[in-house]
Design an enzyme around this catalytic site. Structure first.
Site, mmCIF file in Angstrom:
data_model
loop_
_atom_site.group_PDB
_atom_site.id
_atom_site.type_symbol
_atom_site.label_atom_id
_atom_site.label_comp_id
_atom_site.label_asym_id
_atom_site.label_seq_id
_atom_site.Cartn_x
_atom_site.Cartn_y
_atom_site.Cartn_z
ATOM 1 N N ASN A 1 -7.388 -2.397 14.441
ATOM 2 C CA ASN A 1 -8.787 -2.705 14.097
ATOM 3 C C ASN A 1 -8.902 -3.924 13.173
ATOM 4 O O ASN A 1 -9.946 -4.160 12.580
ATOM 5 C CB ASN A 1 -9.455 -1.482 13.447
ATOM 6 C CG ASN A 1 -8.793 -1.075 12.141
ATOM 7 O OD1 ASN A 1 -7.848 -1.732 11.685
ATOM 8 N ND2 ASN A 1 -9.278 -0.009 11.537
ATOM 9 N N HIS B 1 -7.136 -4.433 10.385
ATOM 10 C CA HIS B 1 -6.873 -4.213 8.957
ATOM 11 C C HIS B 1 -5.574 -4.883 8.510
ATOM 12 O O HIS B 1 -4.652 -5.059 9.302
ATOM 13 C CB HIS B 1 -6.921 -2.727 8.574
ATOM 14 C CG HIS B 1 -5.740 -1.897 8.955
ATOM 15 N ND1 HIS B 1 -5.860 -0.710 9.640
ATOM 16 C CD2 HIS B 1 -4.409 -2.033 8.725
ATOM 17 C CE1 HIS B 1 -4.670 -0.170 9.819
ATOM 18 N NE2 HIS B 1 -3.759 -0.961 9.273
ATOM 19 N N GLU C 1 -9.559 -1.706 5.484
ATOM 20 C CA GLU C 1 -10.196 -1.352 6.745
ATOM 21 C C GLU C 1 -11.469 -2.186 6.953
ATOM 22 O O GLU C 1 -12.046 -2.696 5.983
ATOM 23 C CB GLU C 1 -10.586 0.137 6.710
ATOM 24 C CG GLU C 1 -9.400 1.085 6.555
ATOM 25 C CD GLU C 1 -8.638 1.324 7.862
ATOM 26 O OE1 GLU C 1 -8.563 0.405 8.702
ATOM 27 O OE2 GLU C 1 -8.129 2.439 8.036
ATOM 28 N N ASP D 1 0.810 -1.223 0.000
ATOM 29 C CA ASP D 1 0.000 0.000 0.000
ATOM 30 C C ASP D 1 0.842 1.273 0.000
ATOM 31 O O ASP D 1 2.065 1.221 0.135
ATOM 32 C CB ASP D 1 -0.950 -0.007 1.214
ATOM 33 C CG ASP D 1 -0.256 -0.392 2.517
ATOM 34 O OD1 ASP D 1 0.982 -0.436 2.543
ATOM 35 O OD2 ASP D 1 -0.958 -0.655 3.509
HETATM 36 C C1 GLP Z 1 -0.307 0.436 8.529
HETATM 37 C C2 GLP Z 1 -0.014 -0.456 7.325
HETATM 38 C C3 GLP Z 1 -0.244 -1.918 7.642
HETATM 39 C C4 GLP Z 1 0.409 -2.274 8.964
HETATM 40 C C5 GLP Z 1 -0.214 -1.447 10.060
HETATM 41 C C6 GLP Z 1 0.313 -1.772 11.439
HETATM 42 O O1 GLP Z 1 -1.627 0.792 8.640
HETATM 43 N N1 GLP Z 1 -0.814 -0.094 6.189
HETATM 44 O O2 GLP Z 1 0.281 -2.702 6.584
HETATM 45 O O3 GLP Z 1 0.234 -3.647 9.242
HETATM 46 O O4 GLP Z 1 0.090 -0.082 9.770
HETATM 47 O O5 GLP Z 1 1.543 -1.132 11.665
HETATM 48 P P1 GLP Z 1 2.505 -1.366 12.871
HETATM 49 O O6 GLP Z 1 3.306 -2.577 12.518
HETATM 50 O O7 GLP Z 1 3.342 -0.130 12.928
HETATM 51 O O8 GLP Z 1 1.672 -1.565 14.077
#
Ligand code: GLP
Length: 241
Positions: A136, A138, A143, A67
């Site tokens: 959440n 995702h 989402e 993404d």
């Molecule tokens: C972002 C990314 C996800 C990732 C999430 C959690 O929203 N788009 O791919 O898994 O963050 O991130 P973190 O590993 O910093 O908790």
């Protein structure tokens, strides 16, 4: 879905990293699905270490990231392209033209979405997709919603995601939209590895593993993947039965 609980984030990095090391040994031109966020950083550090020790080469590898924020170009320090260069690609022998991150500033964003999925197909599909998880539930930027998404698309970020990620945007200019591989794109990967650490993810982890398969917890779809491995530390696993 195989759930593996390990002692530390460092242990997760080694186990997840070794899946990529083994893959690249067997298939040097493998297609890697990569993720951003804080969670995969130790895995990328481990891969850089393996590269420096001559245990792995990315010379013929291809990568597709999940993404990107809408409105941020490659040079923006908060863009996921910049993150990937900084955390992994600039430290290993990956060919720059084999690095793919959705373009968040594409003039024709709908075309960008279609082209991204088509390009993944052209390279034969993703061999191993690395995932983190949002608080959440995702994955990528898919989402919680009423239906599972299919291919790459543009989505609005939820309040909870904006809340979690806004620490990276101290000027308060966090984008509110992102381009993300869809659930359908992620499910096409031959193997999926989801890694998660810390208490803040425990609720989402429980819903993903023990809850019903529902688009209100997008990661729960992984229950239906034929080769999904979930690596957790004890905190992330703390609410599991
Ligand atoms: C972002 C990314 C996800 C990732 C999430 C959690 O929203 N788009 O791919 O898994 O963050 O991130 P973190 O590993 O910093 O908790």
């Amino acid at each position: 879905m195989r759930v593996i609980i390990l002692e530390s984030a460092a242990d997760i990095a080694v186990q997840a990293g070794n899946i990529f090391v083994e893959l690249l040994k067997e298939k040097p031109d493998a297609v890697l699905g990569l993720a951003t966020g804080a969670t995969p950083v130790p895995t990328y550090k481990y891969l850089i270490d393996c590269y420096n020790k001559g245990k792995v080469s990315f010379k013929d590898a291809v990568s597709f990231n999940l993404d990107e924020y809408i409105g941020l170009n490659k040079e923006h320090p908060n863009s996921y392209y910049f993150f990937m260069m900084d955390m992994l690609f600039s430290h290993v022998n990956m060919r720059k033209d084999m690095i793919h991150v959705p373009n968040g500033v594409a003039e024709d964003i709908e075309k960008e979405c279609r082209d991204y999925d088509a390009l993944i197909e052209q390279f034969g599909g993703i061999d191993v997709q690395l995932l983190g998880i949002g608080t959440n539930g995702h994955i990528g930027f898919n989402e919680p919603s009423d239906a599972f998404s299919e291919g790459t698309y543009v989505t609005d970020l939820t309040k909870s995601t904006i809340e979690s990620n806004k620490i990276y945007f101290p000027n308060g200019d966090m984008p509110t939209k992102a381009i993300t591989m869809g659930i359908g794109s992620i499910m096409k990967a031959k193997k999926v590895i989801l890694i998660s650490t810390g208490h803040s993810k425990a609720k989402a982890i429980k819903a993903m593993i023990e809850g019903e398969v529902t688009p209100s917890c997008p990661a729960s779809i992984l229950q239906k993947h034929s080769d999904a491995v979930i690596f957790l530390d004890r905190d992330a696993a703390s609410l599991l039965a």
